[in-house]
Write a protein that holds these residues in place. Sequence first.
Motif, PDB file in Angstrom:
ATOM      1  N   ALA A  30       7.727 -14.988   3.899  1.00  0.00           N
ATOM      2  CA  ALA A  30       6.431 -15.178   4.556  1.00  0.00           C
ATOM      3  C   ALA A  30       5.454 -15.954   3.668  1.00  0.00           C
ATOM      4  N   VAL A  31       5.442 -15.659   2.379  1.00  0.00           N
ATOM      5  CA  VAL A  31       4.550 -16.371   1.453  1.00  0.00           C
ATOM      6  C   VAL A  31       4.987 -17.830   1.325  1.00  0.00           C
ATOM      7  N   GLU A  37      -1.143 -14.547   3.163  1.00  0.00           N
ATOM      8  CA  GLU A  37      -1.715 -14.711   1.833  1.00  0.00           C
ATOM      9  C   GLU A  37      -0.924 -13.808   0.883  1.00  0.00           C
ATOM     10  N   PRO A  38      -0.662 -14.275  -0.332  1.00  0.00           N
ATOM     11  CA  PRO A  38       0.185 -13.489  -1.233  1.00  0.00           C
ATOM     12  C   PRO A  38      -0.430 -12.187  -1.739  1.00  0.00           C
ATOM     13  N   LEU A  39      -1.752 -12.027  -1.630  1.00  0.00           N
ATOM     14  CA  LEU A  39      -2.396 -10.857  -2.213  1.00  0.00           C
ATOM     15  C   LEU A  39      -2.482  -9.711  -1.204  1.00  0.00           C
ATOM     16  N   VAL A  40      -1.725  -8.660  -1.408  1.00  0.00           N
ATOM     17  CA  VAL A  40      -1.753  -7.378  -0.717  1.00  0.00           C
ATOM     18  C   VAL A  40      -1.810  -7.486   0.824  1.00  0.00           C
ATOM     19  N   ASP A  45       2.682  -7.466   8.378  1.00  0.00           N
ATOM     20  CA  ASP A  45       2.329  -8.880   8.374  1.00  0.00           C
ATOM     21  C   ASP A  45       3.438  -9.739   7.796  1.00  0.00           C
ATOM     22  N   THR A  46       4.279  -9.151   6.964  1.00  0.00           N
ATOM     23  CA  THR A  46       5.369  -9.916   6.358  1.00  0.00           C
ATOM     24  C   THR A  46       6.547 -10.087   7.310  1.00  0.00           C
ATOM     25  N   GLY A  47       6.442  -9.542   8.502  1.00  0.00           N
ATOM     26  CA  GLY A  47       7.536  -9.658   9.465  1.00  0.00           C
ATOM     27  C   GLY A  47       7.073 -10.037  10.852  1.00  0.00           C
TER      28      GLY A  47
END
Length: 177
Positions: A30-31, A37-40, A45-47
Amino acid sequence: MLCCMPGVAFVPALLVSWSSAAFIISYVIAVLAGHIEPLVPYISDTGTKPPESGVFGFMINISALLAAITMYIRYLLIEKQNESSYFVRSSCNMFTLCVGLMGCTGMGIVATFQELAVPSVHDIGALVAFGSGVVYITLQSIISYKSCPRWNTYFVCHIRMAISVISCIAFIPSILY
């Protein structure tokens, strides 16, 4: 009995490793794709978008299966221990297993219905997964205390209960926000 078979201890370790890999791999994809966004970010959201959504869904469904197997092994272990020193009702052990399996079903729902595609179903699945998980962990902590000192040390029981309390505390803001 399955819980007494040599080698079943790898199942919980596989569950933790596989689940960690699922979150890390989908996060990296995803990043790199620029979808988050890579921060937390939220785990979900990553899927949410392809290609990470396919990887996330597949791997989390496998995690749900491994969690169900782990819970069943724990259920069988408690049943076996209970034969020689009765410390918990069999119905309580079965209820705990059912709560845990309900959480696994919630995990499957979260993995299958992406956050952006079907938000209400995804949120219900997350509520079931995390809510049942907190209840399951708490019930297992209570069962652990009941099995002391023969089957557990008080140190292990205290650690389990601390994880239960932290889970309960973390669950409250997740409902509110």
